[in-house]
Enzyme design. Sequence first.
Site, PDB file in Angstrom:
ATOM      1  N   GLU A   1      -6.756   4.822   7.787  1.00 16.56           N
ATOM      2  CA  GLU A   1      -6.517   6.245   7.489  1.00 16.56           C
ATOM      3  C   GLU A   1      -7.743   6.869   6.819  1.00 16.56           C
ATOM      4  OE1 GLU A   1      -2.821   5.551   5.460  1.00 16.56           O
ATOM      5  OE2 GLU A   1      -1.933   4.988   7.372  1.00 16.56           O
TER       6      GLU A   1
ATOM      7  N   GLY B   1       2.451   2.423  10.782  1.00 18.67           N
ATOM      8  CA  GLY B   1       3.367   3.549  10.644  1.00 18.67           C
ATOM      9  C   GLY B   1       4.043   3.947  11.938  1.00 18.67           C
TER      10      GLY B   1
ATOM     11  N   ASN C   1       0.875  -1.171   0.000  1.00 16.08           N
ATOM     12  CA  ASN C   1       0.000   0.000   0.000  1.00 16.08           C
ATOM     13  C   ASN C   1       0.910   1.218   0.000  1.00 16.08           C
ATOM     14  OD1 ASN C   1      -1.770   2.059   0.435  1.00 16.08           O
ATOM     15  ND2 ASN C   1      -2.437   1.390   2.468  1.00 16.08           N
TER      16      ASN C   1
ATOM     17  N   HIS D   1      -9.466   1.377   4.775  1.00 12.41           N
ATOM     18  CA  HIS D   1      -8.196   1.538   5.489  1.00 12.41           C
ATOM     19  C   HIS D   1      -8.406   2.466   6.691  1.00 12.41           C
ATOM     20  CE1 HIS D   1      -4.080   2.608   6.434  1.00 12.41           C
ATOM     21  NE2 HIS D   1      -3.740   1.497   5.817  1.00 12.41           N
TER      22      HIS D   1
ATOM     23  N   LYS E   1       0.175   4.211  -0.267  1.00 13.31           N
ATOM     24  CA  LYS E   1      -0.439   5.415   0.327  1.00 13.31           C
ATOM     25  C   LYS E   1      -0.184   6.621  -0.588  1.00 13.31           C
ATOM     26  CE  LYS E   1      -0.131   3.171   4.771  1.00 13.31           C
ATOM     27  NZ  LYS E   1      -0.076   3.266   6.220  1.00 13.31           N
TER      28      LYS E   1
ATOM     29  N   SER F   1       3.432  -2.050  10.255  1.00 11.71           N
ATOM     30  CA  SER F   1       4.882  -2.099  10.491  1.00 11.71           C
ATOM     31  C   SER F   1       5.495  -3.458  10.159  1.00 11.71           C
ATOM     32  CB  SER F   1       5.221  -1.676  11.920  1.00 11.71           C
ATOM     33  OG  SER F   1       4.791  -0.342  12.162  1.00 11.71           O
TER      34      SER F   1
ATOM     35  N   GLU G   1      -5.376  -4.947  10.376  1.00 10.33           N
ATOM     36  CA  GLU G   1      -4.391  -3.900  10.627  1.00 10.33           C
ATOM     37  C   GLU G   1      -4.697  -3.213  11.958  1.00 10.33           C
ATOM     38  OE1 GLU G   1      -2.433  -2.709   6.621  1.00 10.33           O
ATOM     39  OE2 GLU G   1      -3.936  -1.226   7.171  1.00 10.33           O
TER      40      GLU G   1
HETATM   41  P1  13P Z   1       3.082   0.479   7.630  1.00  8.71           P
HETATM   42  O1  13P Z   1       3.599  -0.824   7.055  1.00  8.71           O
HETATM   43  O2  13P Z   1       3.802   1.680   7.106  1.00  8.71           O
HETATM   44  O3  13P Z   1       2.952   0.418   9.104  1.00  8.71           O
HETATM   45  O4  13P Z   1       1.572   0.633   7.053  1.00  8.71           O
HETATM   46  C1  13P Z   1       0.721  -0.440   7.164  1.00  8.71           C
HETATM   47  C2  13P Z   1      -0.510  -0.122   6.416  1.00  8.71           C
HETATM   48  O5  13P Z   1      -1.272   0.750   6.794  1.00  8.71           O
HETATM   49  C3  13P Z   1      -0.756  -0.852   5.170  1.00  8.71           C
HETATM   50  O6  13P Z   1      -2.028  -0.577   4.673  1.00  8.71           O
END
Ligand code: 13P
Length: 256
Positions: free
Chosen positions: A100, A176, A13, A98, A15, A216, A170
Amino acid sequence: MNKDLRQAVIAGNWKMNKTRPEAKALIEELKPLAANAGCGVVICVPFTNLETALALTEGTNIGVGAQNCHFAKSGAYTGEISADMLAEMGVEYVVLGHSERRQYFGETDETVNLRTKAALEAGLKPIVCVGELLWEREANITEEVLAKQVKLDFAGISADDLKKTIIAYEPVWAIGTGKTATADQAEEACLFIRNVLASLYGTDTAEAVTIQYGGSMNAANAQELLSKTNVDGGLIGGASLKAPDFATIINAATNG
Ligand code: 13P
């Protein structure tokens, strides 16, 4: 529980990262590194990179996904992209719900459910994200949160359609932050999600669904997470932006 009943999928992803030239460079670097993958490989790129990603991955084992789609077929929704628009381009996957999107853009289980239905109707494979917040884990309601999200996000979705979707567990506190769930915590939550699916759809369907871990996951911790019976791959943020790290995770899934 049997890992062989479902495909492991490692999805990146990206982002809101990478201009087109940067995307091109990353995909070109990744292609040879991912060529011998023994798992599914997907990159979920910003809308502006979809055409580039589709062209560069044609004829390879790398699938392309978007990071959201709207639930309406078309209409007065300024700034939105429909599932049909993605499917027509040749996009195969779409990340939905997601954390976010839920946190910053007001998405709810209701809109995630509508988006998932729209994506399936357009022939896309949704990657639906669920996961608890830190204070929900600390209040010992992780299972209630996951059960509610799974029941609402998949309400009215048939077993056949469920088998076309991927669920990404997740935990929001691990995204993150560099704070990864332990392999046991990831396994426990993914198993719990599978048991909720079994109660809704029966064991055979639940056993066929790919459930990823995300949060992560990186080159150093992937092997342990992916060795768990109910962790069928990963949804990778930061580490998917570095081709060698992403390739190490793909290799871990291939061996896991
Ligand atoms: P990170 O791997 O940067 O923690 O992000 C995970 C994520 O949100 C994947 O959709």
